[in-house]
Design a protein around this motif. Structure first.
Motif, short mmCIF file in Angstrom:
data_model
loop_
_atom_site.label_atom_id
_atom_site.label_comp_id
_atom_site.label_asym_id
_atom_site.label_seq_id
_atom_site.Cartn_x
_atom_site.Cartn_y
_atom_site.Cartn_z
N GLU A 78 0.67 -1.47 -0.09
CA GLU A 78 0.27 -0.03 -0.10
C GLU A 78 1.00 1.24 0.11
OE1 GLU A 78 -3.30 2.03 2.72
OE2 GLU A 78 -3.23 -0.20 2.77
N GLU A 79 1.98 1.28 0.75
CA GLU A 79 2.66 2.38 0.93
C GLU A 79 3.96 2.42 0.17
OE1 GLU A 79 1.84 5.16 2.65
OE2 GLU A 79 -0.10 4.44 2.73
N ALA A 80 4.30 1.23 -0.17
CA ALA A 80 5.79 1.18 -0.65
C ALA A 80 5.75 0.23 -2.32
CB ALA A 80 6.75 0.70 0.22
N ALA A 81 6.80 0.42 -3.00
CA ALA A 81 7.16 -0.49 -4.10
C ALA A 81 8.61 -0.91 -4.01
CB ALA A 81 6.83 0.51 -5.28
N GLU A 82 8.72 -1.97 -3.82
CA GLU A 82 9.97 -2.75 -3.75
C GLU A 82 10.55 -3.11 -5.18
OE1 GLU A 82 11.19 -5.16 -0.48
OE2 GLU A 82 11.65 -6.91 -1.94
N ILE A 83 11.42 -2.67 -5.66
CA ILE A 83 11.88 -3.08 -7.15
C ILE A 83 13.14 -3.74 -7.32
CG2 ILE A 83 12.61 -1.96 -9.53
CD1 ILE A 83 9.71 -1.18 -8.34
N ARG A 84 12.94 -4.94 -8.00
CA ARG A 84 14.34 -5.53 -8.13
C ARG A 84 15.32 -4.91 -9.12
NH1 ARG A 84 13.32 -12.03 -7.34
NH2 ARG A 84 12.36 -11.84 -5.43
N LEU A 85 16.39 -4.61 -8.80
CA LEU A 85 16.99 -3.63 -9.62
C LEU A 85 17.50 -4.23 -10.72
CD1 LEU A 85 18.50 -1.37 -6.58
CD2 LEU A 85 16.60 -0.93 -8.13
N GLY A 86 17.76 -5.37 -10.94
CA GLY A 86 18.23 -6.01 -12.04
C GLY A 86 17.28 -6.08 -13.35
N SER A 87 15.98 -5.41 -13.07
CA SER A 87 15.21 -5.30 -14.14
C SER A 87 15.18 -3.85 -14.56
CB SER A 87 13.77 -5.67 -13.59
OG SER A 87 13.35 -4.75 -12.60
N LEU A 88 16.09 -3.07 -14.11
CA LEU A 88 16.03 -1.67 -14.54
C LEU A 88 16.53 -1.66 -16.15
CD1 LEU A 88 17.75 0.36 -11.69
CD2 LEU A 88 15.35 0.42 -12.78
N ASP A 89 16.14 -0.81 -16.80
CA ASP A 89 16.68 -0.78 -18.33
C ASP A 89 17.93 -0.36 -18.59
OD1 ASP A 89 14.11 -1.46 -19.24
OD2 ASP A 89 13.19 0.34 -19.11
N SER A 90 18.69 0.37 -17.80
CA SER A 90 19.77 1.02 -17.83
C SER A 90 20.93 0.57 -16.82
CB SER A 90 19.88 2.55 -18.04
OG SER A 90 18.87 3.03 -18.88
N PRO A 91 21.19 -0.74 -16.90
CA PRO A 91 22.36 -1.19 -15.85
C PRO A 91 23.74 -0.62 -16.60
CG PRO A 91 21.64 -3.21 -17.18
CD PRO A 91 20.88 -1.96 -17.71
N PRO A 92 24.77 -0.47 -15.70
CA PRO A 92 24.50 -0.88 -14.39
C PRO A 92 24.00 0.59 -13.72
CG PRO A 92 26.78 0.04 -14.87
CD PRO A 92 26.15 -0.30 -16.18
N THR A 93 23.49 0.46 -12.41
CA THR A 93 22.87 1.34 -11.96
C THR A 93 23.78 2.08 -10.94
OG1 THR A 93 21.25 1.96 -10.29
CG2 THR A 93 22.36 -0.25 -9.81
N ASP A 94 23.05 3.29 -10.68
CA ASP A 94 24.19 4.18 -9.73
C ASP A 94 23.89 4.01 -8.17
OD1 ASP A 94 21.64 5.19 -10.02
OD2 ASP A 94 22.57 7.28 -9.89
N LEU A 95 22.71 3.12 -7.99
CA LEU A 95 22.53 2.89 -6.89
C LEU A 95 23.39 1.87 -5.86
CD1 LEU A 95 18.45 2.48 -7.69
CD2 LEU A 95 19.71 4.41 -6.48
N ALA A 96 23.45 1.99 -4.75
CA ALA A 96 24.52 1.10 -4.13
C ALA A 96 23.86 0.70 -2.85
CB ALA A 96 25.79 1.87 -3.76
N PRO A 97 23.96 -0.44 -2.32
CA PRO A 97 23.17 -0.99 -1.18
C PRO A 97 23.53 -0.18 0.08
CG PRO A 97 23.93 -2.83 -2.43
CD PRO A 97 24.59 -1.51 -3.00
N ASP A 98 22.52 0.31 0.82
CA ASP A 98 23.03 0.92 2.17
C ASP A 98 22.71 -0.11 3.46
OD1 ASP A 98 20.15 1.11 2.62
OD2 ASP A 98 20.07 2.87 1.76
#
Length: 124
Positions: A78-98
């Protein structure tokens, strides 16, 4: 505002998220391992209002995927969307695990990420 897009392997399902994620992580839990067929899942969570998708999806145990090709894409709450980042269209991503969750199930050869919080189970 930053916009990221993603899709399934066959292209029948697409999504977009706006802005920056609330958190980025790696999950080593049994469910993520089984549903991905890998040692962990790389994911990020956005507010639900920042997420939209198109195309028909199927959902099992809260995990949504493309019914045509089977690609695992996201978990919607209801409040959040958890995305599997391997499905992004432009890898590699600039996101890093915290953070890493379920580290008690992490493979022994996989070392902890030095800048990420470490949790034996869920981070909440």
């Amino acid at each position: 505002m930053r916009i990221r897009t993603g899709s399934c392997l066959c292209g029948a399902v697409g999504y977009r998220v706006e802005g920056e994620p609330l958190r980025v992580g790696l999950c080593h839990c049994g469910d993520c391992r089984k549903s991905s067929g890998s040692a962990f899942v790389f994911f990020a969570v956005w507010p639900r209002r920042a997420f939209s998708h198109n195309g028909e999806i199927a959902t099992f145990a809260g995990r949504s995927f493309c019914p045509a090709c089977g690609s695992r894409l996201f978990c919607l709450r209801e409040e959040a969307a958890e995305i599997r980042l391997g499905s992004l269209d432009s890898p590699p991503t600039d996101l890093a695990p915290d953070h890493e969750v379920w580290i008690r199930r992490r493979e022994p050869w996989l070392h902890p990420l030095p800048s990420a919080g470490q949790y034996a189970g869920d981070a909440d």
